[in-house]
Design a protein around this motif. Structure first.
Motif, PDB file in Angstrom:
ATOM      1  N   ASN A 140       0.938  -1.164   0.160  1.00 38.66           N
ATOM      2  CA  ASN A 140       0.101   0.072  -0.234  1.00 38.66           C
ATOM      3  C   ASN A 140       1.096   1.153   0.099  1.00 38.66           C
ATOM      4  OD1 ASN A 140      -2.108   1.696   0.342  1.00 38.66           O
ATOM      5  ND2 ASN A 140      -2.741   0.978   2.467  1.00 38.66           N
ATOM      6  N   LEU A 181      -6.364  -4.360   5.485  1.00 34.42           N
ATOM      7  CA  LEU A 181      -7.634  -4.101   5.580  1.00 34.42           C
ATOM      8  C   LEU A 181      -7.983  -2.588   5.351  1.00 34.42           C
ATOM      9  CD1 LEU A 181      -8.753  -6.261   8.954  1.00 34.42           C
ATOM     10  CD2 LEU A 181      -9.125  -6.768   6.192  1.00 34.42           C
ATOM     11  N   ARG A 182      -7.060  -1.649   6.100  1.00 37.63           N
ATOM     12  CA  ARG A 182      -7.115  -0.522   5.836  1.00 37.63           C
ATOM     13  C   ARG A 182      -5.606  -0.023   6.197  1.00 37.63           C
ATOM     14  NH1 ARG A 182     -10.354  -1.599   9.913  1.00 37.63           N
ATOM     15  NH2 ARG A 182     -12.165  -0.680   8.651  1.00 37.63           N
ATOM     16  N   LYS A 183      -5.285   1.405   5.769  1.00 40.14           N
ATOM     17  CA  LYS A 183      -3.960   1.837   5.937  1.00 40.14           C
ATOM     18  C   LYS A 183      -3.068   1.240   7.174  1.00 40.14           C
ATOM     19  CE  LYS A 183      -1.106   5.078   4.089  1.00 40.14           C
ATOM     20  NZ  LYS A 183       0.003   4.245   3.622  1.00 40.14           N
ATOM     21  N   THR A 184      -3.998   1.281   8.384  1.00 38.97           N
ATOM     22  CA  THR A 184      -2.962   0.894   9.355  1.00 38.97           C
ATOM     23  C   THR A 184      -3.347  -0.542   9.918  1.00 38.97           C
ATOM     24  OG1 THR A 184      -4.948   1.918  10.753  1.00 38.97           O
ATOM     25  CG2 THR A 184      -3.014   3.520  10.132  1.00 38.97           C
ATOM     26  N   GLU A 185      -4.022  -1.205   9.216  1.00 34.74           N
ATOM     27  CA  GLU A 185      -4.407  -2.400   9.994  1.00 34.74           C
ATOM     28  C   GLU A 185      -4.338  -3.447   8.593  1.00 34.74           C
ATOM     29  OE1 GLU A 185      -8.512  -2.881  12.729  1.00 34.74           O
ATOM     30  OE2 GLU A 185      -8.705  -2.413  10.599  1.00 34.74           O
ATOM     31  N   ASP A 199      -3.460  -3.988  14.131  1.00 35.85           N
ATOM     32  CA  ASP A 199      -3.385  -2.775  13.960  1.00 35.85           C
ATOM     33  C   ASP A 199      -1.819  -2.276  14.204  1.00 35.85           C
ATOM     34  OD1 ASP A 199      -3.629  -0.084  14.465  1.00 35.85           O
ATOM     35  OD2 ASP A 199      -5.686  -0.265  15.866  1.00 35.85           O
ATOM     36  N   ARG A 225      -9.230  -9.261   0.381  1.00 34.83           N
ATOM     37  CA  ARG A 225     -10.147  -8.388   1.038  1.00 34.83           C
ATOM     38  C   ARG A 225     -11.039  -8.082  -0.268  1.00 34.83           C
ATOM     39  NH1 ARG A 225      -8.550  -2.765   1.870  1.00 34.83           N
ATOM     40  NH2 ARG A 225      -9.835  -2.508   0.069  1.00 34.83           N
ATOM     41  N   GLN A 230     -14.779  -3.310   3.192  1.00 38.29           N
ATOM     42  CA  GLN A 230     -13.276  -3.970   3.884  1.00 38.29           C
ATOM     43  C   GLN A 230     -13.763  -5.000   4.952  1.00 38.29           C
ATOM     44  OE1 GLN A 230     -12.746   0.053   4.187  1.00 38.29           O
ATOM     45  NE2 GLN A 230     -10.651   0.110   3.286  1.00 38.29           N
ATOM     46  N   HIS A 231     -15.051  -4.960   5.423  1.00 36.47           N
ATOM     47  CA  HIS A 231     -15.187  -6.038   6.448  1.00 36.47           C
ATOM     48  C   HIS A 231     -15.416  -7.435   5.603  1.00 36.47           C
ATOM     49  CE1 HIS A 231     -19.033  -4.238   4.992  1.00 36.47           C
ATOM     50  NE2 HIS A 231     -19.414  -5.394   5.109  1.00 36.47           N
TER      51      HIS A 231
END
Length: 375
Positions: A140, A181-185, A199, A225, A230-231
């Motif tokens: 990412n 999952l997202r930028k920090t996860e 995390d 994913r 995102q879930h």
């Protein structure tokens, strides 16, 4: 339907195939992909063109096979690869190294841009270390995460020499794959059937959540994913099962779908059409799962050419959000599955989808491109 597919025999077993990303908002079909090999004396990273190169038939369809643009040697088996951007490709090695290769479009050459040596390693009694396979990488930009056989998680930033963060004993078993999952996860899957969410903002070296496949501890080999939700996460197991998870709820998968007869090596949601999902397996098959809503409206092309198309229904938990993958009426919930390789051969190790194009690589020392996935 196989006439849509062009094949190239490459005299090396292909472990990974990836489309080079297109510029944002580009309308053209992808035209360049990369492959990595394994189990060969001399493993290579190769870039291929599927550009039309004047090879169009009377009805305008593409006829040529992929053309080699450039290649470069790679130390060890290629275990995983991901494009960081249009020029840089991050490669995971069985030696434990993580390498960034740069593709020079003007003269079609590849060079080593950056390498983190022994990002993954085993420590022996006498404190010497030997490389442990790096099993998965995910990007990412500018962040790169690697996971390995040593249960370690590394967070790298491109152009920085040292890891930004390392979680040393993240897992006591082998980590097989990782996704953002997202930028920090991030989310990892391991060899005892667990999903773990990490995390990266937290300094503690413990997962923020753990999910369990079943009591059987079947190894999970791959994860992807959903691109918009995102879930929603899909995983593939050593037993060939496809599992769909809603990480907002419970610790078990929402659906368990009988799929392949052997290890599922990769699972990918279509990035722009995520009601479509693709899986490939050791058993020599590559499945297209179509969960889009109304099967009766489907074009009939799915039923041509002796492709095996079957319908399955599966049980799901009641959902508040209706995604095609989290439907709430099991009786209507039928999914169309098409095996895109009717004549199964050796293991299909990798696939990638972008726009109307599919690329996959096999242990039969061949790469295949289908440029009319939704014809």
């Amino acid at each position: 339907a196989m006439e849509d597919v062009s094949a190239k025999f490459v005299s090396q077993k292909i472990s990974r195939t990836r489309w080079r990303p297109l510029p944002t908002a580009a309308l053209q079909a992808p035209d360049v992909f990369a492959t990595g090999s394994w189990d060969n004396e001399d493993n290579r990273i190769s870039f291929w063109s599927v550009g039309d190169l004047g090879n169009t038939g009377l009805s305008g369809e593409y006829q040529g096979e992929p053309q080699l643009l450039c290649d470069i040697g790679h130390n060890g088996d290629v275990m995983d690869m991901q494009f960081l951007d249009q020029e840089r490709l991050v490669v995971a090695s069985s030696t434990g190294d993580v390498t960034v290769f740069r593709y020079h479009q003007n003269n079609h050459t590849l060079s080593t841009n950056q390498r983190w040596e022994k990002a993954h390693y085993h420590v022996d009694q006498d404190t010497s270390s030997s490389g442990a396979a790096c099993t998965g990488v995910i990007c990412n930009n500018p962040d790169i995460v690697s996971v390995g056989e040593d249960g370690r998680i590394n967070l790298f930033r491109v152009d920085q020499k040292d890891a930004v963060r390392t979680i040393d004993n993240a897992d006591s078993s082998t980590l097989h794959a990782v996704t953002f999952l997202r930028k920090t996860e991030i989310l990892t899957v391991n060899s005892i059937g667990q999903l773990k969410i990490w995390d990266l903002r937290q300094q503690r070296n413990k997962p923020s959540q753990i999910f369990y496949l079943t009591s059987d501890r079947v190894p999970l080999q791959c994860v992807d994913r959903h691109p918009n939700q995102q879930h929603i996460v899909a995983t593939g197991g050593q037993d060939g099962m496809l599992s769909i998870w809603d990480i907002r709820q419970g610790t078990m998968p929402v659906s368990l779908l009988n799929a392949h007869e052997a290890e599922m090596w990769e699972v990918h949601f279509h990035p722009s059409n995520p009601d479509h999902l693709f899986t490939c397996s050791e058993d020599g098959s590559l499945w297209h799962w179509d969960a889009s809503t109304d099967i009766t409206e489907k074009p009939s092309f799915l039923h041509q050419g002796g492709r095996s198309t079957s319908y399955i229904s599966h049980n799901t938990i009641n959902q508040s959000v209706v995604s095609a993958w989290l439907k709430n009426d099991p009786t209507k919930d039928r999914m169309e599955i098409t095996n895109l390789i009717p004549n199964q051969t050796l293991s299909v190790n990798s696939l990638d989808v972008l726009g109307p194009c599919l690329v996959y690589g096999t242990d039969a020392e061949a790469i295949y491109v289908n440029r009319q996935l939704f014809a």
